[in-house]
Write a protein that holds these residues in place. Sequence first.
Motif, PDB file in Angstrom:
ATOM      1  N   SER A 111      14.710  -9.959 -28.424  1.00 22.44           N
ATOM      2  CA  SER A 111      15.062 -11.339 -28.102  1.00 22.44           C
ATOM      3  C   SER A 111      14.283 -11.803 -26.868  1.00 22.44           C
ATOM      4  O   SER A 111      13.613 -11.012 -26.209  1.00 22.44           O
ATOM      5  CB  SER A 111      16.558 -11.444 -27.827  1.00 22.44           C
ATOM      6  OG  SER A 111      16.869 -10.786 -26.609  1.00 22.44           O
ATOM      7  N   GLN A 112      14.409 -13.086 -26.543  1.00 20.78           N
ATOM      8  CA  GLN A 112      13.764 -13.620 -25.340  1.00 20.78           C
ATOM      9  C   GLN A 112      14.315 -12.937 -24.091  1.00 20.78           C
ATOM     10  O   GLN A 112      13.574 -12.664 -23.150  1.00 20.78           O
ATOM     11  CB  GLN A 112      13.961 -15.138 -25.255  1.00 20.78           C
ATOM     12  CG  GLN A 112      13.176 -15.908 -26.286  1.00 20.78           C
ATOM     13  CD  GLN A 112      11.668 -15.802 -26.080  1.00 20.78           C
ATOM     14  OE1 GLN A 112      11.171 -15.271 -25.100  1.00 20.78           O
ATOM     15  NE2 GLN A 112      10.928 -16.313 -27.045  1.00 20.78           N
ATOM     16  N   ALA A 113      15.632 -12.672 -24.085  1.00 17.53           N
ATOM     17  CA  ALA A 113      16.233 -11.987 -22.933  1.00 17.53           C
ATOM     18  C   ALA A 113      15.663 -10.587 -22.789  1.00 17.53           C
ATOM     19  O   ALA A 113      15.398 -10.127 -21.668  1.00 17.53           O
ATOM     20  CB  ALA A 113      17.750 -11.930 -23.080  1.00 17.53           C
ATOM     21  N   ASP A 114      15.466  -9.900 -23.912  1.00 12.21           N
ATOM     22  CA  ASP A 114      14.868  -8.564 -23.874  1.00 12.21           C
ATOM     23  C   ASP A 114      13.451  -8.612 -23.311  1.00 12.21           C
ATOM     24  O   ASP A 114      13.064  -7.773 -22.502  1.00 12.21           O
ATOM     25  CB  ASP A 114      14.819  -7.947 -25.269  1.00 12.21           C
ATOM     26  CG  ASP A 114      16.175  -7.509 -25.784  1.00 12.21           C
ATOM     27  OD1 ASP A 114      17.079  -7.262 -24.963  1.00 12.21           O
ATOM     28  OD2 ASP A 114      16.323  -7.417 -27.014  1.00 12.21           O
ATOM     29  N   ALA A 167      19.992  -6.006 -20.498  1.00 11.71           N
ATOM     30  CA  ALA A 167      19.415  -6.871 -21.533  1.00 11.71           C
ATOM     31  C   ALA A 167      19.857  -6.405 -22.910  1.00 11.71           C
ATOM     32  O   ALA A 167      20.127  -7.220 -23.788  1.00 11.71           O
ATOM     33  CB  ALA A 167      17.899  -6.875 -21.428  1.00 11.71           C
ATOM     34  N   ALA A 201      23.261  -7.667 -23.506  1.00 13.27           N
ATOM     35  CA  ALA A 201      23.302  -9.109 -23.730  1.00 13.27           C
ATOM     36  C   ALA A 201      23.084  -9.465 -25.189  1.00 13.27           C
ATOM     37  O   ALA A 201      23.551 -10.484 -25.666  1.00 13.27           O
ATOM     38  CB  ALA A 201      22.255  -9.806 -22.857  1.00 13.27           C
ATOM     39  N   ASP A 202      22.374  -8.621 -25.931  1.00 14.21           N
ATOM     40  CA  ASP A 202      22.124  -8.931 -27.345  1.00 14.21           C
ATOM     41  C   ASP A 202      23.082  -8.202 -28.276  1.00 14.21           C
ATOM     42  O   ASP A 202      22.774  -7.980 -29.434  1.00 14.21           O
ATOM     43  CB  ASP A 202      20.668  -8.686 -27.719  1.00 14.21           C
ATOM     44  CG  ASP A 202      20.291  -7.214 -27.710  1.00 14.21           C
ATOM     45  OD1 ASP A 202      21.163  -6.357 -27.510  1.00 14.21           O
ATOM     46  OD2 ASP A 202      19.112  -6.918 -27.927  1.00 14.21           O
TER      47      ASP A 202
END
Length: 86
Positions: free
Chosen positions: A22-25, A62, A65-66
């Motif tokens: 993901s973008q957060a990753d 991170a 978060a996903d």
Amino acid sequence: MRKLIIAAAATFALAGVAACESQADKAAETQADALEEQAAAAPTEAQETALNEKADMIEQEAGNADGGMTTENTPNTSPSTANPGQ
């Protein structure tokens, strides 16, 4: 030598999660990579360990978060704990 080990570990870690990242990753990985580079250049073992632990924590958070999809395979990239005899 440490920089090579860190770069190799980061490359393998990224290859394993690239398809579902993901973008957060991606942002966390960029931040963690920067910390790992600082760790490789740290003047003391204690500073190196602290920076690597912080990088690992960022990667771990991170993953949380996903939904935990990447937390189980988040590597510990610290050369201090990977090779305790060195």
